[in-house]
Design a protein around this motif. Structure first.
Motif, short mmCIF file in Angstrom:
data_model
loop_
_atom_site.label_atom_id
_atom_site.label_comp_id
_atom_site.label_asym_id
_atom_site.label_seq_id
_atom_site.Cartn_x
_atom_site.Cartn_y
_atom_site.Cartn_z
N LEU A 1 0.83 -1.20 0.00
CA LEU A 1 0.00 0.00 0.00
C LEU A 1 0.87 1.25 0.00
O LEU A 1 0.65 2.18 -0.77
CB LEU A 1 -0.92 0.00 1.22
CG LEU A 1 -2.08 -1.00 1.19
CD1 LEU A 1 -2.72 -1.11 2.58
CD2 LEU A 1 -3.13 -0.57 0.18
N VAL A 2 1.87 1.26 0.87
CA VAL A 2 2.80 2.39 0.92
C VAL A 2 3.60 2.47 -0.37
O VAL A 2 3.85 3.57 -0.90
CB VAL A 2 3.73 2.27 2.14
CG1 VAL A 2 4.80 3.36 2.12
CG2 VAL A 2 2.93 2.35 3.43
N ALA A 3 3.99 1.32 -0.91
CA ALA A 3 4.77 1.30 -2.15
C ALA A 3 3.98 1.92 -3.31
O ALA A 3 4.53 2.67 -4.13
CB ALA A 3 5.18 -0.12 -2.50
N ALA A 4 2.68 1.59 -3.39
CA ALA A 4 1.84 2.14 -4.46
C ALA A 4 1.70 3.65 -4.32
O ALA A 4 1.79 4.40 -5.30
CB ALA A 4 0.47 1.48 -4.45
N GLU B 1 -2.65 4.56 7.52
CA GLU B 1 -3.89 5.33 7.55
C GLU B 1 -3.60 6.83 7.67
O GLU B 1 -4.22 7.66 7.00
CB GLU B 1 -4.77 4.86 8.70
CG GLU B 1 -6.17 5.46 8.67
CD GLU B 1 -7.12 4.72 9.60
OE1 GLU B 1 -7.66 3.69 9.18
OE2 GLU B 1 -7.29 5.19 10.75
N ARG B 2 -2.65 7.16 8.52
CA ARG B 2 -2.27 8.57 8.69
C ARG B 2 -1.71 9.13 7.38
O ARG B 2 -2.04 10.27 6.99
CB ARG B 2 -1.23 8.72 9.80
CG ARG B 2 -0.72 10.15 9.97
CD ARG B 2 0.24 10.27 11.14
NE ARG B 2 0.79 11.62 11.22
CZ ARG B 2 1.87 12.04 10.59
NH1 ARG B 2 2.55 11.18 9.82
NH2 ARG B 2 2.29 13.29 10.71
N ALA B 3 -0.87 8.34 6.69
CA ALA B 3 -0.30 8.80 5.42
C ALA B 3 -1.40 9.06 4.40
O ALA B 3 -1.37 10.07 3.68
CB ALA B 3 0.69 7.77 4.89
N VAL B 4 -2.38 8.15 4.33
CA VAL B 4 -3.48 8.31 3.37
C VAL B 4 -4.28 9.57 3.69
O VAL B 4 -4.63 10.35 2.79
CB VAL B 4 -4.38 7.06 3.38
CG1 VAL B 4 -5.68 7.32 2.60
CG2 VAL B 4 -3.65 5.88 2.77
N ILE B 5 -4.55 9.80 4.96
CA ILE B 5 -5.33 10.99 5.36
C ILE B 5 -4.55 12.26 5.02
O ILE B 5 -5.12 13.21 4.44
CB ILE B 5 -5.64 10.96 6.87
CG1 ILE B 5 -6.62 9.83 7.17
CG2 ILE B 5 -6.22 12.29 7.33
CD1 ILE B 5 -6.84 9.59 8.66
N VAL B 6 -3.27 12.30 5.35
CA VAL B 6 -2.46 13.49 5.06
C VAL B 6 -2.41 13.75 3.56
O VAL B 6 -2.56 14.90 3.10
CB VAL B 6 -1.03 13.33 5.64
CG1 VAL B 6 -0.13 14.45 5.14
CG2 VAL B 6 -1.09 13.33 7.16
N ILE B 7 -2.18 12.71 2.77
CA ILE B 7 -2.08 12.88 1.33
C ILE B 7 -3.41 13.34 0.75
O ILE B 7 -3.48 14.30 -0.04
CB ILE B 7 -1.62 11.56 0.65
CG1 ILE B 7 -0.16 11.29 1.03
CG2 ILE B 7 -1.77 11.63 -0.86
CD1 ILE B 7 0.32 9.92 0.65
N ALA B 8 -4.49 12.67 1.15
CA ALA B 8 -5.81 13.01 0.58
C ALA B 8 -6.25 14.44 0.94
O ALA B 8 -6.88 15.12 0.15
CB ALA B 8 -6.85 12.01 1.06
N THR B 9 -5.89 14.88 2.15
CA THR B 9 -6.28 16.24 2.56
C THR B 9 -5.31 17.31 2.07
O THR B 9 -5.62 18.49 2.11
CB THR B 9 -6.42 16.31 4.10
OG1 THR B 9 -5.19 15.88 4.71
CG2 THR B 9 -7.57 15.45 4.58
N SER B 10 -4.14 16.88 1.61
CA SER B 10 -3.18 17.84 1.06
C SER B 10 -3.48 18.16 -0.41
O SER B 10 -3.11 19.22 -0.91
CB SER B 10 -1.76 17.30 1.17
OG SER B 10 -1.38 17.14 2.52
N ALA B 11 -4.12 17.21 -1.10
CA ALA B 11 -4.44 17.41 -2.50
C ALA B 11 -5.60 18.37 -2.66
O ALA B 11 -6.51 18.42 -1.83
CB ALA B 11 -4.78 16.07 -3.17
#
Length: 335
Positions: A247-250, A323-333
Motif C-alpha cells: 500500500l505504501v509502495a503504491a 492510515e495517517r499517510a493516506v489521510i495526510v495525502i488526501a487532505t493535502s491534494a
C-alpha cells in the motif's frame, strides 16, 4: 500474451511487441496503450544501442500540418539517425494521411518511422499501404483472458530471468489482472522484494484480497483528494488481508511520478524519455498533478517516508502509519 502474439499463432506480417524489429516503418496497432508504450520503448532501446546519437521526434497525427513529416525526416546537419514517433493515427488528419502515403513511396535512409494507431478504420488506405509495403505490425490488443494474462506474467518474469510458480501466477492474475499496467507493476514489485522463486504465498502477502480493493485504488483516490473513498478502500483492503507494505509502495510510486512531471513541460513522449517513464505513466501523473502544489508534494513525500519506515518495523502499529499517510495525502491534494 494474446493469441495473436503467442509464438506459432502470430498473424502474417505481425511481430512480437517484446521484440520489435528495426525497420524503416513500424506500426503499433490496437487500443492497449501499455503494450504500445512498451513496444515503442523496446524499439527506441534497440536503435539507441545501434547509435547513441539517435535523434527522436514526436508528431501528433491528429494535429498535423502538411509537410511536417518530410521536413522531420530530412537528413540533419550531422547525419544522426532518426526515430520519428507518430501518435494519434486513429484521429489522423487528411494532411498526415497524404504525407504518410507519399513517404512510404520514398522512405528516408537512417530514419525509423514508428506509427501508433489505437484501432478502428480511420486511415484504412494507409494501413493497407503499410501492409503492402511489408512494414512490421505490432498488435497492441487488450489481454482479456486469464490465460493471456498468465502468459504475460510468465514472460515478465522470464525477461528478468526470474521465476514464479504456476499457483503464484494464478494468484497474481486473480488479484490485479484487471489492468495490464497494474499487473506489470505488481510483477516488478514482487521481483524487487522477493528473492528467489516467487510463489502464491508471496503474492498473497502483497496482494491478497485485492480483487475488490487494490493498493492502486487507494493511491488513486488519495492523490485525487478524495479522502472518504481513499479511507474506505484502505480499510477494505486491510480487512481482506492486504499487507501495508505494498500500500505504501503504491502511494510512493504515484507520488514520485507526480513530483517528476509537476513542473515539467513537453509532450508525453518527450517527458517519458527524459524522466524514465512510459508515456501512459506521464499522462496519468499529469492528471494527478493538477491536484497538487509543490508544498503539498513535499508534505506527502515526508509522510510517506515515515510510513515506509513504520511498515518495515520502525513502529508498533504499521496500520495506523498507513492510515495517517493516506489521510495526510488526501487532505493535502486540491479537489
Amino acid at each position: 500474451m494474446s493469441p495473436a502474439t503467442r509464438a506459432g499463432q502470430r498473424a502474417p506480417g505481425t511481430a512480437d511487441w517484446r521484440d520489435v524489429p528495426v525497420a524503416p516503418v513500424v506500426l503499433m496497432f490496437g487500443p492497449e496503450d501499455f503494450i504500445a508504450a512498451r513496444a515503442v520503448d523496446g524499439l527506441r532501446a534497440k536503435l539507441r544501442a545501434l547509435n547513441p546519437e539517435l535523434e527522436i521526434t514526436s508528431i501528433d497525427a491528429g494535429h498535423y500540418t502538411a509537410g511536417k513529416l518530410g521536413l522531420t525526416a530530412s537528413p540533419s546537419l550531422f547525419g544522426e539517425p532518426k526515430l520519428i514517433e507518430v501518435s494519434g493515427l486513429a484521429g489522423m488528419s487528411d494532411d498526415f494521411l497524404a504525407d504518410a502515403l507519399a513517404y512510404l513511396l520514398d522512405p528516408q535512409p537512417d530514419v525509423t518511422l514508428a506509427l501508433l494507431h489505437a484501432g478502428g478504420t480511420r486511415g484504412k488506405k494507409l494501413l493497407d499501404a503499410l501492409k503492402a509495403a511489408g512494414a512490421p505490425r505490432i498488435e497492441c490488443q487488450a489481454l482479456k483472458k486469464d490465460q493471456d494474462k498468465a502468459a504475460f506474467v510468465g514472460a515478465e518474469f522470464q525477461a528478468a530471468r526470474r521465476r514464479i510458480d504456476a499457483p503464484g501466477v494464478r494468484a497474481l492474475v486473480a488479484a490485479v489482472g484487471a489492468n495490464l499496467a497494474e499487473l506489470a507493476a505488481a510483477c516488478q514489485q514482487l521481483m524487487a522484494d522477493v528473492p528467489g522463486l516467487v510463489g502464491s504465498e508471496d503474492v498473497d502477502n502483497y496482494y491478497g484480497g485485492r480483487v475488490e480493493a487494490t493498493a492502486f485504488r487507494v493511491a488513486d483516490a488519495a492523490l485525487a483528494g478524495n479522502a472518504p473513498a481513499a479511507l474506505s478502500s484502505l480499510r477494505h483492503a486491510l480487512a481482506t488481508g492486504v499487507d501495508p507494505v505494498p500500500l505504501v509502495a503504491a502511494l510512493a510510486m504515484k507520488i514520485r511520478q507526480v513530483a517528476k512531471v509537476h513542473s515539467a513541460r513537453g509532450s508525453s513522449a518527450q517527458l517519458a524519455r527524459e524522466l524514465g517513464m512510459a508515456p501512459w505513466q506521464v499522462d496519468a501523473a499529469r492528471r494527478d498533478a493538477g491536484h497538487w502544489s509543490g508544498e503539498a508534494l513535499v508534505t506527502a513525500i515526508k509522510v510517506l517516508a515515515e510510513a515506509d519506515a513504520a511498515v518495515k518495523g520502525a513502529a508498533k502499529d504499521p496500520v495506523y502509519a498507513v492510515e495517517r499517510a493516506v489521510i495526510v495525502i488526501a487532505t493535502s491534494a486540491r479537489h
